[in-house]
Write an enzyme that holds these catalytic residues in place. Structure first.
Site, short mmCIF file in Angstrom:
data_model
loop_
_atom_site.label_atom_id
_atom_site.label_comp_id
_atom_site.label_asym_id
_atom_site.label_seq_id
_atom_site.Cartn_x
_atom_site.Cartn_y
_atom_site.Cartn_z
N ASP A 148 -15.21 15.31 35.61
CA ASP A 148 -15.64 15.97 34.37
C ASP A 148 -17.13 15.73 34.10
O ASP A 148 -17.51 15.37 32.98
CB ASP A 148 -14.81 15.48 33.18
N GLU A 206 -10.16 25.20 29.43
CA GLU A 206 -10.48 23.97 28.71
C GLU A 206 -11.95 23.65 28.92
O GLU A 206 -12.68 24.40 29.58
CB GLU A 206 -9.60 22.81 29.21
#
Length: 555
Positions: free
Chosen positions: A15, A189
């Protein structure tokens, strides 16, 4: 022409969120159940990244009892030019049971990337993966996934945007629902807002954090949309460019999307940066499975792709494709880029290496320190390694498929519930432990093995070696999912156990449901100690080294 070799940050570094401040680049990554939390890496060339600090390192978050793979998710870095402040937003995923994902999202600020950071400012509990955008008019916007729990509605939910109140916390006004993503991959997301030439661009992760993962983009003239999807109708970065329709699928491994022609898998969840040279790049997560398997012990690593803007204002990879590459063109005038070593070599002559992390609990002087015996790291034994409360573990990220971990430990146990040694660790249910303990039968210290596999405790009763002096040098050799355990005797390394199958210590090998990824937190190497007796024993470690062997294909 200089090139950048992927991954740029091997091992657990998922991420990635990137910013540039001046001529320096910073990346923040997720850390889940590990402390200190939220890694901060620094680079001047985008190719070589050094861990310089953590953000959550002073007890701001309690990770005890965290189930895999909850914890600290998807930190997002930003820089407010108006105030010259660094901002970091993150989610603390506290529950995933019943797909009732309970996640509290916060923001913190600092005048310097290494802090001190402010106390966490609560933003929302609506979902996860928050990102802050600082607009030119002084307003701040929060984008996030609104988690969907109702049956009959498209999971995992909407991408939503609201004005953020960074002074008092929370939001100003209402949430604005944007969409469920820009392609048919679903599972949208990690929304992030960027602005260029009068357009707001929304960059999102999609397809689930498995083999169908990708980076998508859309644009709008206004921050609340509506957002126009990229004209290709496909992700702008992925490892699996063939079409995928999975709307309504809340998240899955998508093993059918494995690309046999690519070393890199799972490319997705990216973050955009403009360089000092006016070039554009997206760091993103990726994985590399063990050969012949779909198991990824190194978890989700950070890679990077070079991008460019088309004449009509759309972002795409520099080569015009959307297939993520293991080698990309470096910034102009980069010169030769010599890769950094990811070896660890700590003789504990000062404080311990910054790369040491601990699962579930903080590192505190009462159980781990370098002060009590010069040139040693002393670890006081605490909970069983099955514990999610107080395990006494010091671990570093595995960064290669072929490496050796070595240490020397001195330990004088007087009970079988006192142990100390080294091994491999994924989470509290999955590890391998080569250690010293006390044998009542032999009335001395012995070397033996204990293993945890999917929560099952596995002893090695036929592997016991007397170590009467209570001190021994140990080595673990990891080779593509197999582990050899060795000890030093009379100056020679002797094999204690060989070819133990530890491939299950991977994102797909731990506690997953069929078709799902069991975790995404990656393999670690560790030293540690247990005392489930009187809590009065300790182990002294003389050194700790990790030596990565010659790079494999794809490394």
């Amino acid at each position: 022409m200089a090139t950048i070799q992927n991954p740029i940050i091997p091992g657990m570094a998922p991420d990635p969120s990137i910013i540039r401040v001046g001529e320096m680049y910073y990346i923040a990554t997720s850390t889940f159940h590990w402390n200190p939390a939220i890694q901060i890496f620094q680079s001047t060339d985008l190719a070589n990244w050094e861990l310089i600090d953590y953000v959550l390192k002073k007890g701001e978050v309690n990770l005890r009892g965290t189930n895999t793979p909850a914890g600290i998710w998807a930190p997002h870095l930003s820089y407010d030019e108006a105030t010259k402040r660094y901002w970091l937003a993150y989610s603390h995923m506290v529950n995933m049971a019943g797909r009732e994902f309970n996640s509290d999202s916060y923001a913190m600020w600092a005048d310097d990337i290494t802090g001190p950071w402010s106390e966490p400012i609560f933003l929302t509990a609506i979902g996860f993966d928050p990102a802050i955008f600082h607009d030119e008019d002084g307003k701040h916007y929060l984008s996030i996934l609104e988690w969907e729990t109702r049956e009959g509605y498209q999971a995992p939910g909407h991408i939503v945007i609201a004005e953020a109140d960074l002074e008092n916390g929370g939001i100003l006004g209402d949430w604005h629902r944007i969409n469920h993503g820009f392609t048919t991959r679903g599972c949208a997301e990690a929304p992030q807002i960027y602005k260029r030439n009068g357009y707001y661009y929304l960059l999102i992760a999609a397809g689930g954090t498995g083999y169908g993962h990708g980076v998508e983009i859309g644009r709008s003239k206004t921050v609340f949309g509506p957002y126009e999807p990229h004209p290709s109708g496909e992700p702008i970065i992925t490892s699996a460019p063939r079409h995928l329709f999975s709307l309504g699928d809340p998240d899955a491994g998508h093993f059918e999307m494995y690309n046999p022609e690519s070393v890199m898998q799972k490319a997705g969840h990216g973050s955009l940066v403009e360089t000092t040279t006016g070039e554009w790049y997206i760091p993103h997560l990726m994985s590399r499975p063990l050969e012949g398997t779909l198991l990824n012990p190194l978890g989700r690593e950070t890679s990077i792709q070079k991008m460019h803007w088309t004449e009509d204002g759309w972002l795409e990879m520099a080569d015009g494709s959307n297939l993520a590459k293991m080698e990309v063109e470096a910034m102009v005038n980069s010169g030769e880029l010599i890769p950094l070593s990811h070896d660890v070599n700590d003789d504990f002559s000062g404080d311990y290496d910054l790369r040491f992390m601990t699962p579930y609990r903080e590192q505190e002087n009462r159980w781990v320190n370098t002060q009590e015996r010069e040139g040693h790291l002393r670890i006081y034994g605490e909970n069983s390694f099955f514990s999610q409360i107080n395990p006494a573990i010091m671990a570093t990220r595995a960064t290669s498929f072929n490496y050796e971990v070595q240490t020397k430990v001195e330990f004088h146990p007087d009970h079988y519930s006192e142990t100390a040694g080294m091994g491999l660790y994924y989470d509290s249910n999955n590890w391998l432990y080569l250690h010293l303990t006390y044998s009542e039968e032999k009335e001395t210290t012995v070397l033996t093995i204990l293993q945890a596999k999917l929560g099952q405790r596995i002893e090695y009763p036929y592997h016991q070696l007397s170590i009467e002096e209570g001190s021994v040098e140990l080595k673990l050799v990891y080779d593509n999912g197999l582990a050899d355990l060795l000890y030093l005797k009379d100056g020679q390394w002797e094999r204690f156990a060989e070819k133990i199958d530890v491939a299950y210590l991977s994102d797909e090998g731990v506690n997953g449901e069929p078709g799902e990824i069991g975790g995404f937190t990656a393999l670690f190497n560790f030293i540690g100690s247990v005392d489930a007796h009187q809590r009065d024993s300790y182990a002294d470690f003389d050194y700790y080294t990790v030596k990565n062997k010659e790079r494999n294909k794809g490394e």
